[in-house]
Design a protein around this motif. Sequence first.
Motif, PDB file in Angstrom:
ATOM      1  N   THR A  43       9.663  -3.473   0.726  1.00  0.00           N
ATOM      2  CA  THR A  43       8.418  -2.730   0.910  1.00  0.00           C
ATOM      3  C   THR A  43       8.696  -1.483   1.740  1.00  0.00           C
ATOM      4  O   THR A  43       9.638  -1.436   2.529  1.00  0.00           O
ATOM      5  CB  THR A  43       7.352  -3.587   1.615  1.00  0.00           C
ATOM      6  OG1 THR A  43       7.865  -4.008   2.885  1.00  0.00           O
ATOM      7  CG2 THR A  43       6.986  -4.791   0.769  1.00  0.00           C
ATOM      8  N   SER A  45       6.492   1.908   3.836  1.00  0.00           N
ATOM      9  CA  SER A  45       5.215   2.224   4.467  1.00  0.00           C
ATOM     10  C   SER A  45       4.352   3.087   3.551  1.00  0.00           C
ATOM     11  O   SER A  45       4.834   4.054   2.946  1.00  0.00           O
ATOM     12  CB  SER A  45       5.445   2.968   5.782  1.00  0.00           C
ATOM     13  OG  SER A  45       4.224   3.462   6.295  1.00  0.00           O
ATOM     14  N   GLN A  46       3.079   2.722   3.463  1.00  0.00           N
ATOM     15  CA  GLN A  46       2.136   3.541   2.711  1.00  0.00           C
ATOM     16  C   GLN A  46       2.006   4.926   3.349  1.00  0.00           C
ATOM     17  O   GLN A  46       1.675   5.900   2.678  1.00  0.00           O
ATOM     18  CB  GLN A  46       0.765   2.853   2.666  1.00  0.00           C
ATOM     19  CG  GLN A  46      -0.213   3.507   1.707  1.00  0.00           C
ATOM     20  CD  GLN A  46      -0.783   2.524   0.712  1.00  0.00           C
ATOM     21  OE1 GLN A  46      -0.139   1.524   0.373  1.00  0.00           O
ATOM     22  NE2 GLN A  46      -1.977   2.773   0.248  1.00  0.00           N
ATOM     23  N   LYS A 171      -4.395   3.345  -2.844  1.00  0.00           N
ATOM     24  CA  LYS A 171      -3.215   4.199  -2.969  1.00  0.00           C
ATOM     25  C   LYS A 171      -1.898   3.427  -2.892  1.00  0.00           C
ATOM     26  O   LYS A 171      -0.842   4.026  -2.657  1.00  0.00           O
ATOM     27  CB  LYS A 171      -3.236   5.276  -1.878  1.00  0.00           C
ATOM     28  CG  LYS A 171      -4.440   6.207  -1.908  1.00  0.00           C
ATOM     29  CD  LYS A 171      -4.480   7.066  -3.159  1.00  0.00           C
ATOM     30  CE  LYS A 171      -5.512   8.180  -3.063  1.00  0.00           C
ATOM     31  NZ  LYS A 171      -6.898   7.677  -2.941  1.00  0.00           N
ATOM     32  N   GLN A 172      -1.925   2.124  -3.074  1.00  0.00           N
ATOM     33  CA  GLN A 172      -0.665   1.382  -3.100  1.00  0.00           C
ATOM     34  C   GLN A 172       0.196   1.910  -4.245  1.00  0.00           C
ATOM     35  O   GLN A 172      -0.305   2.181  -5.337  1.00  0.00           O
ATOM     36  CB  GLN A 172      -0.908  -0.112  -3.278  1.00  0.00           C
ATOM     37  CG  GLN A 172       0.374  -0.935  -3.180  1.00  0.00           C
ATOM     38  CD  GLN A 172       0.130  -2.410  -3.417  1.00  0.00           C
ATOM     39  OE1 GLN A 172      -0.644  -2.789  -4.297  1.00  0.00           O
ATOM     40  NE2 GLN A 172       0.788  -3.264  -2.640  1.00  0.00           N
ATOM     41  N   SER A 230       4.751  -0.111  -1.739  1.00  0.00           N
ATOM     42  CA  SER A 230       4.198   0.205  -0.418  1.00  0.00           C
ATOM     43  C   SER A 230       3.343  -0.935   0.088  1.00  0.00           C
ATOM     44  O   SER A 230       2.716  -1.661  -0.688  1.00  0.00           O
ATOM     45  CB  SER A 230       3.377   1.498  -0.483  1.00  0.00           C
ATOM     46  OG  SER A 230       2.177   1.306  -1.210  1.00  0.00           O
ATOM     47  N   ASN A 231       3.311  -1.084   1.408  1.00  0.00           N
ATOM     48  CA  ASN A 231       2.413  -2.084   1.985  1.00  0.00           C
ATOM     49  C   ASN A 231       0.990  -1.584   1.835  1.00  0.00           C
ATOM     50  O   ASN A 231       0.710  -0.397   1.965  1.00  0.00           O
ATOM     51  CB  ASN A 231       2.759  -2.364   3.450  1.00  0.00           C
ATOM     52  CG  ASN A 231       2.892  -1.086   4.269  1.00  0.00           C
ATOM     53  OD1 ASN A 231       2.365  -0.047   3.903  1.00  0.00           O
ATOM     54  ND2 ASN A 231       3.613  -1.166   5.363  1.00  0.00           N
ATOM     55  N   ASN A 232       0.081  -2.478   1.522  1.00  0.00           N
ATOM     56  CA  ASN A 232      -1.286  -2.064   1.169  1.00  0.00           C
ATOM     57  C   ASN A 232      -2.222  -2.249   2.354  1.00  0.00           C
ATOM     58  O   ASN A 232      -2.215  -3.280   2.980  1.00  0.00           O
ATOM     59  CB  ASN A 232      -1.766  -2.908  -0.005  1.00  0.00           C
ATOM     60  CG  ASN A 232      -2.996  -2.329  -0.665  1.00  0.00           C
ATOM     61  OD1 ASN A 232      -3.531  -1.320  -0.213  1.00  0.00           O
ATOM     62  ND2 ASN A 232      -3.432  -2.951  -1.739  1.00  0.00           N
TER      63      ASN A 232
END
Length: 232
Positions: A43, A45-46, A171-172, A230-232
Amino acid sequence: MEWNYQGDRGPENWNTICSAFHQAESESLQSPIALDDDQITATISQQSLIFDYNKTLFESSFFNHTVHLSPKTNEKLNTVIFDHKRYFLEDLHFHLPSEHEINHESFPLEFHLVHRSVKNELLVVGVTVLPSERPMNTVFAAVDERALHPRVAGRGLTVPIELTRLLPENKQFYHYTGSLTTPPTLGPVEWIVFSQQTFMRQGLLQAFKKTVGKTNRPLQLIMNRPIYLSNN
């Protein structure tokens, strides 16, 4: 060099059309690919992805078998920062059906926002699209289906676009490194593909199907490359 999506000059034969197409396909990891949550490497970071989009006038054109929209202004108004690097938007275009698959699902349409850095590095944002009859909170809700005809789009139709309204609310995103999906399929290209869809009214989607037709490259081999979510 002439190429197509069907027949002797279709995707399976792009690398035989000329040496430039062959070199591009053989020397870089190719796109599109299947994106599957079960195959995520790690994963990220967003917050590593930042959009700075503004309402902009775009000019339409029709080439490479699809509708393109390019910013009319020379000012670099619309940017994406990814992994601390800034990329500038230069083109928006459409593929039917979607080129990427997400968790084994294909979608009626996918549009690509093509960005380039000052060092000529490419980043493409892919957004998959679902049909809906409810009022859309996107600029596509106001597009006249007749504007998608090649003869009209090719005349340089001017369209104001508020780009942030084209993106999904969630926006994931997936990230991987691949290539362009039209010849020459050059890489490397940094790909950002949203995991969630945005919406387009059914009538407009049908107009795209009639005008553009099938314009998606088949899925390419992943080849053990890392895929991030990405983390959500």
